[in-house]
Motif scaffolding. Structure first.
Motif, short mmCIF file in Angstrom:
data_model
loop_
_atom_site.label_atom_id
_atom_site.label_comp_id
_atom_site.label_asym_id
_atom_site.label_seq_id
_atom_site.Cartn_x
_atom_site.Cartn_y
_atom_site.Cartn_z
N GLU A 187 0.83 -1.21 0.00
CA GLU A 187 0.00 0.00 0.00
C GLU A 187 0.87 1.26 0.00
O GLU A 187 0.54 2.25 -0.67
CB GLU A 187 -0.93 0.00 1.20
CG GLU A 187 -2.03 -1.05 1.15
CD GLU A 187 -1.62 -2.39 1.77
OE1 GLU A 187 -2.52 -3.15 2.15
OE2 GLU A 187 -0.40 -2.66 1.86
N ALA A 188 1.97 1.22 0.76
CA ALA A 188 2.86 2.38 0.82
C ALA A 188 3.49 2.66 -0.54
O ALA A 188 3.56 3.82 -0.98
CB ALA A 188 3.95 2.13 1.87
N LEU A 189 3.93 1.62 -1.21
CA LEU A 189 4.54 1.79 -2.53
C LEU A 189 3.52 2.31 -3.54
O LEU A 189 3.83 3.18 -4.35
CB LEU A 189 5.12 0.45 -3.01
CG LEU A 189 6.48 0.07 -2.42
CD1 LEU A 189 6.76 -1.40 -2.62
CD2 LEU A 189 7.57 0.91 -3.07
N ALA A 190 2.30 1.78 -3.48
CA ALA A 190 1.27 2.23 -4.41
C ALA A 190 0.95 3.70 -4.21
O ALA A 190 0.72 4.45 -5.18
CB ALA A 190 0.01 1.38 -4.24
N ARG A 191 0.94 4.15 -2.97
CA ARG A 191 0.61 5.55 -2.69
C ARG A 191 1.64 6.48 -3.33
O ARG A 191 1.29 7.54 -3.88
CB ARG A 191 0.53 5.79 -1.19
CG ARG A 191 0.05 7.18 -0.83
CD ARG A 191 -0.39 7.29 0.62
NE ARG A 191 -0.86 8.64 0.93
CZ ARG A 191 -2.08 9.11 0.67
NH1 ARG A 191 -2.96 8.31 0.08
NH2 ARG A 191 -2.42 10.34 0.97
N VAL A 192 2.91 6.09 -3.28
CA VAL A 192 3.96 6.89 -3.90
C VAL A 192 3.94 6.74 -5.41
O VAL A 192 3.96 7.73 -6.16
CB VAL A 192 5.34 6.50 -3.33
CG1 VAL A 192 6.46 7.19 -4.12
CG2 VAL A 192 5.43 6.86 -1.86
N GLY A 193 3.89 5.50 -5.88
CA GLY A 193 3.97 5.26 -7.31
C GLY A 193 2.82 5.82 -8.10
O GLY A 193 2.97 6.21 -9.27
#
Length: 317
Positions: free
Chosen positions: A298-304
């Motif tokens: 979820e953290a990566l998706a929020r940035v990406g």
């Protein structure tokens, strides 16, 4: 130890939480018990395997199974020849080459780490190394009376670049999606543009452009520069970077402008100045959200996906 791993390039769904042995530090390495790791766009690129440079060292499968380079935590053990740290020290740094931050323990070269400023939390310290170094080097040349544009200014690097350029007296324009306009204003931007509605290359002209998401024609970038102006890009598609390095260089020289790729220098000497300003209360650290280790996807998706306002942090414990 718990670690978020992946064995093939793809979306966040390819990540899984696994139990792995605690790594052993080799010569010149430090074993860090990770407290916090910040998410960078480079993590998203390495997860997806695109642009192509994200596959360096692992064309078909990831060379490093654990992402996460900006780490902060405690020294657990040191390898042979380590002289600057000892167990118990609080450290932080950009472990870009080895990565491994999305885990409870990570090994890093001694040269990549610095003592964490006492005034900063682990989460705050982890937010600085990569984004701070990009911002510090990217806005070099900003000064009073100069017009600076930062494309992709609402994310991690931009959240440092806008106030750093303002400290130097520049007139700053921030470009990002509509959901980040108010955030960029809060950082000190004099003007803000929604890239979906306004083509910044037809605005300006600007004395300095820091492009954190390059994808346009070099001739469009040249058009946006004032005579004697400079364009620097960090990241973007391989084709865009190659055009900037080749046609951009020639086109810029012919018109009295400079277009190039910012070769970001790594290490404490390059992110330390930003950390010093943050520790002294002269520069704010903007943390968008904090996620536990099991929510790294979820953290990566929020940035990406471009939703983060500033930095996203993962806490290992």
């Amino acid at each position: 130890m718990r670690a978020m791993v992946y064995d093939r390039y793809g979306p966040p769904a390819v990540l899984r939480l696994d139990e792995l042995p605690v790594p052993v530090p080799g010569a010149g390495q430090v074993l860090v018990k990770v407290a916090a790791t910040s998410v960078n766009l480079s993590d998203w690129e390495c997860l997806r395997g695109t642009p192509l440079y994200a596959r360096v060292g692992g064309l078909r499968a990831p060379a490093r199974r654990i992402l996460g380079s900006d780490i902060a935590g405690w020294v657990e053990a040191v390898g042979p020849d380590v002289t600057r740290f000892r167990p118990g020290d609080q450290v932080y740094g950009d472990n870009l080459q080895a990565k491994g931050g999305f885990a409870e323990y990570a090994t890093a070269p001694e040269s990549a780490l610095a003592v964490k400023p006492a005034a900063l939390t682990f989460a705050q310290a982890s937010a600085i190394p990569q984004a701070g170094a990009i911002a510090w080097q990217g806005i070099a040349g900003a000064a009073a009376g100069r017009r600076v544009l930062i494309n992709g200014a609402g994310g991690g690097s931009g959240s440092f670049a806008i106030p750093l350029a303002k400290r130097l007296g520049a007139h700053v324009t921030g470009v990002d999606n509509a959901g980040k306009l108010d955030f960029m204003r809060s950082l000190g931007a004099d003007e803000v543009l929604d890239y979906r509605r306004t083509d910044f290359t037809r605005a300006g002209p600007y004395d300095l452009i820091l492009d954190l998401v390059a994808h346009r024609s070099v001739f469009a970038y040249r058009r946006a520069l004032a005579p004697g102006g400079r364009y620097r890009c960090v990241g973007g598609s391989v084709s865009t970077l190659l055009r900037v390095l080749t046609a951009g260089t020639v086109a810029g020289l012919l018109t009295g402008r400079r277009l190039g790729v910012l070769a970001v220098q790594e290490g404490p000497q390059h992110f330390g100045p930003v950390a010093g300003l943050c520790a002294g209360g002269e520069l704010d650290i903007h943390i968008d959200r904090t996620f536990p280790l099991e929510q790294v996807p979820e953290a990566l998706a929020r940035v990406g996906e471009g939703r983060a306002l500033g930095k996203v942090i993962v806490q290992a414990s």
